[in-house]
Design an enzyme around this catalytic site. Structure first.
Site, short mmCIF file in Angstrom:
data_model
loop_
_atom_site.label_atom_id
_atom_site.label_comp_id
_atom_site.label_asym_id
_atom_site.label_seq_id
_atom_site.Cartn_x
_atom_site.Cartn_y
_atom_site.Cartn_z
N ASP A 1 -35.36 27.89 89.28
CA ASP A 1 -36.12 27.00 90.17
C ASP A 1 -36.89 27.91 91.12
O ASP A 1 -36.34 28.46 92.07
CB ASP A 1 -35.14 26.10 90.93
CG ASP A 1 -35.85 25.17 91.91
OD1 ASP A 1 -37.03 25.42 92.23
OD2 ASP A 1 -35.22 24.20 92.37
N GLU B 1 -48.90 5.80 82.16
CA GLU B 1 -47.58 6.14 81.59
C GLU B 1 -47.77 6.71 80.19
O GLU B 1 -48.57 6.20 79.40
CB GLU B 1 -46.69 4.90 81.54
CG GLU B 1 -46.09 4.58 82.89
CD GLU B 1 -45.25 3.32 82.89
OE1 GLU B 1 -45.08 2.70 81.82
OE2 GLU B 1 -44.77 2.94 83.98
N LYS C 1 -45.64 24.93 98.01
CA LYS C 1 -45.14 25.95 98.96
C LYS C 1 -46.06 27.17 98.87
O LYS C 1 -47.22 27.08 99.27
CB LYS C 1 -43.68 26.25 98.66
CG LYS C 1 -42.78 25.00 98.83
CD LYS C 1 -41.32 25.28 98.63
CE LYS C 1 -40.47 24.07 98.95
NZ LYS C 1 -40.06 23.31 97.77
N TYR D 1 -52.77 3.45 86.20
CA TYR D 1 -51.49 3.70 85.52
C TYR D 1 -51.76 4.51 84.27
O TYR D 1 -52.68 4.21 83.51
CB TYR D 1 -50.82 2.39 85.13
CG TYR D 1 -49.63 2.09 86.02
CD1 TYR D 1 -48.57 2.98 86.08
CD2 TYR D 1 -49.58 0.94 86.80
CE1 TYR D 1 -47.48 2.73 86.90
CE2 TYR D 1 -48.50 0.69 87.63
CZ TYR D 1 -47.46 1.59 87.67
OH TYR D 1 -46.39 1.36 88.48
N ARG E 1 -48.28 18.21 97.24
CA ARG E 1 -46.83 18.02 97.13
C ARG E 1 -46.53 17.49 95.74
O ARG E 1 -47.10 16.48 95.31
CB ARG E 1 -46.34 16.97 98.16
CG ARG E 1 -46.71 17.27 99.58
CD ARG E 1 -45.91 16.44 100.55
NE ARG E 1 -44.55 16.92 100.56
CZ ARG E 1 -44.14 18.03 101.18
NH1 ARG E 1 -45.01 18.76 101.85
NH2 ARG E 1 -42.90 18.41 101.12
N THR F 1 -41.84 23.39 92.75
CA THR F 1 -42.76 22.52 93.46
C THR F 1 -44.14 23.17 93.37
O THR F 1 -44.26 24.33 92.96
CB THR F 1 -42.38 22.37 94.94
OG1 THR F 1 -42.25 23.67 95.51
CG2 THR F 1 -41.08 21.60 95.10
N1 DSN Z 1 -36.86 21.15 101.51
C1 DSN Z 1 -37.41 22.32 100.86
C2 DSN Z 1 -37.35 23.52 101.73
O1 DSN Z 1 -37.62 23.37 102.90
O2 DSN Z 1 -37.07 24.60 101.25
C3 DSN Z 1 -36.80 22.55 99.55
O3 DSN Z 1 -36.97 21.42 98.79
#
Ligand code: DSN
Length: 431
Positions: free
Chosen positions: A214, A70, A243, A68, A249, A240
């Site tokens: 974003d 925090e 990707k 932990y 993730r 994120t």
């Molecule tokens: N679910 C994602 C996507 O496939 O673009 C976005 O969060």
């Protein structure tokens, strides 16, 4: 451990994990080895997915998961955080260097969580937010009614130009003037074109709004300079890390504004999360380090070149691409010109049976419902990580068309499945 011997390219640590599970939990071991085999032997074309390096993957299964932590480096609510401070500082420093900004919060568990913190930092409940709806390529956390964003904020929408299916900055400016939002969101889940962050900032300035970008889908392209950066234009940037950025993730918030940074830190913890996932933060640090390498710039350029090649192969076979093409890692394919009856749901199912993994996706003004759709969203990040080039993408276009053009004929799907296996063994997963 039935599957391991069938998986050609397992690295030593993965083999050790499966051996361990064979002894202590064979039921889970079988499921994990099945999934490893599935990833090894199928073509991943989902635009939001990728194949991480062995270092990124195995850091998530490390000692860092036991703790932990925090709080933030130097100010934790638990003892024993010396090395957790080191790894979080390293991840933050690398994120700042990679994206060329002054502040980074690496704790969000996901992109949606990063957006929760950004909304809480920049807006009060009930404030008006201007965004692109999910049906036109936006994200559910940008204002969909059942989501926190649509529940606690007053969402107004801009849309794509109905003819070009692209952002129309003059129209967005007019809506912003009319609706006077507190915050404007740009950055999307299914938009294949370059985003003009400078134009968005000028709209935001004109109506005294803050600009949130974003960049979840394009973060890797931004980090490598293949897509323009949201800095210095956006007040707050969320993303994120899994990707095009090819990390674990997770989520990340970036800003160049010291006051915004303080607010974001408070809204991530304790505002919306408890203990950070330190094993994921370690993997984020590794991924940011990988993305700083010159080879990542080459990778990102190849991702876009591969998308252009795949798009061209599909257009030659009678499909229509929304906006007429792509400038990033993804494309939105309108299936109707190839076959008026063909739906995204059918295409996704037939392609999966042939070992090609995609997702159905609504196209702008899609007359079909979201679980059916007239489109497929395809992305090239994962195949590029396997080493696919433009010529291999031409072959992928041919395979996609064989399956969809035959309306999922089982014999053709089975033949394509064999060709897919052949391609997968020529382009093994990275380790
Ligand atoms: N679910 C994602 C996507 O496939 O673009 C976005 O969060």
């Amino acid at each position: 451990m039935t599957q391991v011997s069938n998986i050609v390219h397992l690295d030593d640590m993965s083999q050790s994990l499966l051996k361990l599970l064979e002894q202590c939990d064979p039921e889970v071991g079988r499921i994990l080895s099945d999934e490893a085999g599935r990833q090894e032997s199928t073509l991943e074309l989902i635009a939001s997915e990728n194949h991480v390096s062995g270092a990124v993957m195995h850091a998530m299964g490390s000692w860092m998961t036991n703790k932990y932590a925090e709080g933030y480096p130097g100010k934790r609510y638990y003892g024993g955080c010396e090395f957790h401070d080191s790894i979080e500082d390293l991840a933050r420093d690398r994120a700042k260097e990679l994206f060329g900004c002054g502040y980074a919060n690496v704790q969000p568990h996901s992109g949606a969580n990063a957006n929760v913190a950004a909304f809480m930092a920049m807006c009060k409940p009930g404030d008006r937010i201007l965004s692109l709806p999910i049906k036109s390529g936006g994200h559910l956390s940008h204002g969909l009614k059942p989501n926190f964003s649509g529940t606690f904020y007053d969402i107004v929408e801009y849309d794509l130009d109905p003819e070009t299916e692209r952002l129309d900055y003059d129209a967005i400016r007019a809506i912003a003037r009319e609706t006077k939002p507190r915050m404007i969101i740009c950055g999307y889940s299914a938009y294949p074109r370059t985003i003009d962050f400078e134009a968005f900032r000028s709209i935001a300035d004109e109506v005294d709004a803050v600009l949130m970008a974003d960049i979840a889908h394009i973060a890797g392209l931004v980090a490598s300079g293949v897509h323009p950066s949201p800095f210095p234009h956006a007040h707050v940037v969320t993303t994120t890390t899994h990707k095009t950025l090819r990390g674990p993730r997770g989520g990340l918030v970036l800003t160049d504004d010291e006051e915004v940074a303080k607010l974001i830190d408070r809204k991530v913890f304790p505002g919306s999360q408890g203990g950070p996932l330190m094993h994921v933060i370690a993997a984020k640090a590794i991924a940011f380090g990988e993305a700083m390498q010159p080879s990542f710039v080459e990778y990102s350029k190849q991702v876009v070149a591969n998308a252009v090649a795949l798009a061209q192969g599909l257009v030659e076979r009678g499909y229509r691409l929304c906006t007429g093409g792509t400038e990033n890692h993804l494309m939105l394919v309108d299936l109707r010109p190839r076959d008026a009856e063909l739906t995204g749901a059918d295409a996704e199912r037939w392609l999966e049976s042939a070992g090609i993994i995609t997702n159905k996706n609504g196209i702008p003004n899609d007359p079909r419902p979201p679980m059916v759709t007239s489109g497929l969203r395809l992305g090239t990040s994962a195949l590029t990580s396997r080493g696919f080039d433009e010529s291999a993408m031409g072959h992928v276009a041919e395979l996609l068309d064989q399956v969809m053009g035959s309306q999922g004929d089982p014999k053709i799907c089975s033949d394509v499945r064999e060709q897919v296996r052949g391609m997968c063994s020529r382009f093994p997963l990275p380790h």
